[in-house]
Motif scaffolding. Structure first.
Motif, mmCIF file in Angstrom:
data_model
loop_
_atom_site.group_PDB
_atom_site.id
_atom_site.type_symbol
_atom_site.label_atom_id
_atom_site.label_comp_id
_atom_site.label_asym_id
_atom_site.label_seq_id
_atom_site.Cartn_x
_atom_site.Cartn_y
_atom_site.Cartn_z
ATOM 1 N N SER A 1 -6.898 -23.313 -6.674
ATOM 2 C CA SER A 1 -7.550 -22.446 -7.644
ATOM 3 C C SER A 1 -7.108 -22.795 -9.070
ATOM 4 O O SER A 1 -7.911 -22.734 -10.014
ATOM 5 C CB SER A 1 -7.227 -20.990 -7.314
ATOM 6 O OG SER A 1 -7.837 -20.127 -8.239
ATOM 7 N N ASP A 2 -5.855 -23.199 -9.225
ATOM 8 C CA ASP A 2 -5.382 -23.629 -10.543
ATOM 9 C C ASP A 2 -6.068 -24.918 -10.981
ATOM 10 O O ASP A 2 -6.411 -25.075 -12.158
ATOM 11 C CB ASP A 2 -3.865 -23.823 -10.537
ATOM 12 C CG ASP A 2 -3.114 -22.495 -10.524
ATOM 13 O OD1 ASP A 2 -3.554 -21.560 -11.218
ATOM 14 O OD2 ASP A 2 -2.093 -22.401 -9.828
ATOM 15 N N ALA B 1 -9.501 -24.040 -12.119
ATOM 16 C CA ALA B 1 -9.502 -23.400 -13.436
ATOM 17 C C ALA B 1 -9.270 -24.391 -14.568
ATOM 18 O O ALA B 1 -9.400 -24.035 -15.741
ATOM 19 C CB ALA B 1 -8.444 -22.304 -13.483
ATOM 20 N N PRO C 1 -11.000 -21.521 -3.249
ATOM 21 C CA PRO C 1 -10.884 -22.044 -4.610
ATOM 22 C C PRO C 1 -12.243 -22.509 -5.119
ATOM 23 O O PRO C 1 -13.007 -23.119 -4.380
ATOM 24 C CB PRO C 1 -9.910 -23.217 -4.460
ATOM 25 C CG PRO C 1 -9.952 -23.589 -3.013
ATOM 26 C CD PRO C 1 -10.288 -22.344 -2.259
ATOM 27 N N ARG C 2 -12.560 -22.192 -6.367
ATOM 28 C CA ARG C 2 -13.893 -22.496 -6.924
ATOM 29 C C ARG C 2 -13.915 -23.895 -7.532
ATOM 30 O O ARG C 2 -14.243 -24.064 -8.730
ATOM 31 C CB ARG C 2 -14.268 -21.433 -7.958
ATOM 32 C CG ARG C 2 -14.232 -20.001 -7.437
ATOM 33 C CD ARG C 2 -15.102 -19.822 -6.228
ATOM 34 N NE ARG C 2 -15.197 -18.407 -5.831
ATOM 35 C CZ ARG C 2 -15.627 -18.031 -4.635
ATOM 36 N NH1 ARG C 2 -15.992 -18.922 -3.724
ATOM 37 N NH2 ARG C 2 -15.713 -16.755 -4.339
ATOM 38 N N GLY D 1 -15.811 -25.071 -10.927
ATOM 39 C CA GLY D 1 -14.979 -25.404 -12.083
ATOM 40 C C GLY D 1 -15.360 -26.756 -12.666
ATOM 41 O O GLY D 1 -15.455 -26.923 -13.885
ATOM 42 N N ASP E 1 -7.990 -18.886 -13.770
ATOM 43 C CA ASP E 1 -8.328 -18.288 -12.470
ATOM 44 C C ASP E 1 -7.701 -16.900 -12.384
ATOM 45 O O ASP E 1 -6.660 -16.635 -12.984
ATOM 46 C CB ASP E 1 -7.933 -19.192 -11.293
ATOM 47 C CG ASP E 1 -6.436 -19.326 -11.131
ATOM 48 O OD1 ASP E 1 -5.722 -19.440 -12.141
ATOM 49 O OD2 ASP E 1 -5.968 -19.320 -9.972
ATOM 50 N N TYR F 1 -8.828 -14.733 -7.031
ATOM 51 C CA TYR F 1 -8.966 -16.178 -7.239
ATOM 52 C C TYR F 1 -10.384 -16.596 -7.597
ATOM 53 O O TYR F 1 -10.875 -17.633 -7.189
ATOM 54 C CB TYR F 1 -8.395 -16.962 -6.048
ATOM 55 C CG TYR F 1 -6.911 -16.725 -5.974
ATOM 56 C CD1 TYR F 1 -6.052 -17.353 -6.851
ATOM 57 C CD2 TYR F 1 -6.387 -15.779 -5.087
ATOM 58 C CE1 TYR F 1 -4.693 -17.076 -6.843
ATOM 59 C CE2 TYR F 1 -5.023 -15.503 -5.081
ATOM 60 C CZ TYR F 1 -4.195 -16.153 -5.951
ATOM 61 O OH TYR F 1 -2.863 -15.884 -5.955
ATOM 62 N N GLU F 2 -11.056 -15.736 -8.368
ATOM 63 C CA GLU F 2 -12.309 -16.134 -9.003
ATOM 64 C C GLU F 2 -11.959 -16.811 -10.327
ATOM 65 O O GLU F 2 -10.799 -16.832 -10.739
ATOM 66 C CB GLU F 2 -13.195 -14.906 -9.231
ATOM 67 C CG GLU F 2 -13.625 -14.208 -7.943
ATOM 68 C CD GLU F 2 -14.526 -15.069 -7.057
ATOM 69 O OE1 GLU F 2 -15.033 -16.104 -7.541
ATOM 70 O OE2 GLU F 2 -14.701 -14.713 -5.883
ATOM 71 N N LEU F 3 -12.970 -17.385 -10.994
ATOM 72 C CA LEU F 3 -12.746 -18.014 -12.297
ATOM 73 C C LEU F 3 -13.327 -17.134 -13.404
ATOM 74 O O LEU F 3 -14.378 -16.519 -13.228
ATOM 75 C CB LEU F 3 -13.417 -19.384 -12.378
ATOM 76 C CG LEU F 3 -12.913 -20.469 -11.439
ATOM 77 C CD1 LEU F 3 -13.646 -21.790 -11.737
ATOM 78 C CD2 LEU F 3 -11.404 -20.659 -11.545
#
Ligand code: ADP
Ligand code: MG
Length: 321
Positions: free
Chosen positions: A73-74, A77, A192-193, A197, A209, A262-264
């Motif tokens: 997720s990081d 982001a 994780p997006r 991203g 994130d 853990y959305e953006l």
């Protein structure tokens, strides 16, 4: 009981994706890696500790997924593409069955993103997991917290507050039939997006994130960018379950302040609005406009009746009393 070297051989080597840029993977003193010419490396690490981030009897497969997902997720982001991962496991004993199941969750997510486990460390002690991910990003195209500008539009992915509501249900603070299984997924198996991203890097320069909650994480953008933010509560995207909770309680803290979704959250210059929204429509996850970057230094939230509250929101502080 397995030995340290049995665990490494049986569960870490060859568990994840194969990549040509891994010249030498698990098994030597170091991994040898070929970073692509012209890209920047994006590197991030997170630790999960028993009793603090999860309970002793947590399903190891879910833990394996989550330990990697929060790191990915990081990368999402930053608009980065995942490539390599290292894993440090501190285990109370060499429980091969536990490690096997942990690696099922970990490896499935790693393979999905073409990510190779290139090394790590295995030691004995109270259960703790540290994951470090490495990804690639084009110079000038990373999504940074310090890049929001006054007048930018603010967007979020997915729906907010689901993980918070699931946690309340888990703690017995919210009792409701029906909706809880899907909410529990949102808490236990964050996605994780990554693709989103990356796609956002064409039109956005700034993202974070949402691990600590919108108010707090958007607050980090404001602090790093020296701006303020105004968000509209009635624009916050919510699942039916969270919307029902808000309607019944009049309490907006779930979509506004609860963590673990853990959305953006991204900001976009107004002249890129149409192109950004068109690009985001190609994504599987909905992307919703929720407010504007403005002058100031606070995150302000306007409720449906027009009242504005300011939040000097702070993230979860492990050392706060
Ligand atoms: P050293 O003693 O040189 O630190 P180790 O015995 O700790 O080496 O590890 C041997 C190999 O196994 C190394 O390549 C290391 O990166 C890898 N390794 C150890 N633990 C893990 C783990 N939890 N996940 C992935 N690779 C691991
Ligand atoms: Mg070692």
């Amino acid at each position: 009981m397995a030995g340290e070297f049995d665990l490494i051989r049986d569960f870490f080597r060859d568990a994840t994706a194969q990549r040509d840029d891994v010249v030498l993977g698990i098994g030597d003193d170091c991994a040898l890696l070929e970073a692509p010419v012209g890209k920047q490396l994006a590197v991030s690490m997170d630790t999960l500790v028993v009793g603090r981030h999860f309970v002793t009897d947590v399903d190891p497969e879910l833990l394996g997924h989550k330990a990697l997902a929060v790191n990915l997720s990081d990368l999402a982001a930053m608009g980065a593409t995942p490539a390599w991962v290292t894993l440090s496991l501190t285990l109370p004993d060499a429980d091969a069955e536990w490690v096997k199941r942990f690696m099922v969750g970990f490896a499935a997510l790693a393979k999905h993103y073409q990510l190779t486990l290139i090394g790590g460390d295995t030691t004995r002690g109270p259960l703790a997991i540290t994951v470090q991910v490495h990804g690639f990003v084009d110079p000038e195209k990373s999504l940074r917290r310090d890049a929001a500008k006054i007048g930018d539009l603010i967007y979020v992915t997915g729906q907010l507050g689901d993980a918070g509501l699931a946690l309340m249900a888990q703690q017995g603070l919210y009792v409701k039939q029906g909706c809880l299984a899907s909410l529990k997924q949102r808490l236990d198996r964050p996605e994780p997006r990554i693709e989103l991203g990356r796609a956002a890097t064409t039109h956005s320069r700034c993202a974070i994130d949402l691990s600590d909650g919108l108010g707090s994480d958007l607050g980090h953008i404001c602090e790093e960018s020296n701006v303020g933010a105004l968000i509209y509560l009635d624009k916050l995207p919510m699942s039916d379950a969270v919307a029902e909770y808000v309607a019944e309680s009049g309490d907006w803290s779930l979509p506004l302040l609860a963590g673990d979704d853990y959305e953006l959250c991204m900001t976009v210059p107004a002249q890129h609005q149409a192109a950004f929204e068109a690009a985001m429509q190609q994504q599987e996850v909905p992307v919703t406009w929720i407010g504007m970057i403005e002058q100031g230094e606070q995150v302000r939230a306007m409720s449906p009746n027009g009242d504005v509250d300011a939040y000097v929101a702070r993230g979860y502080d492990h050392f706060a009393n």
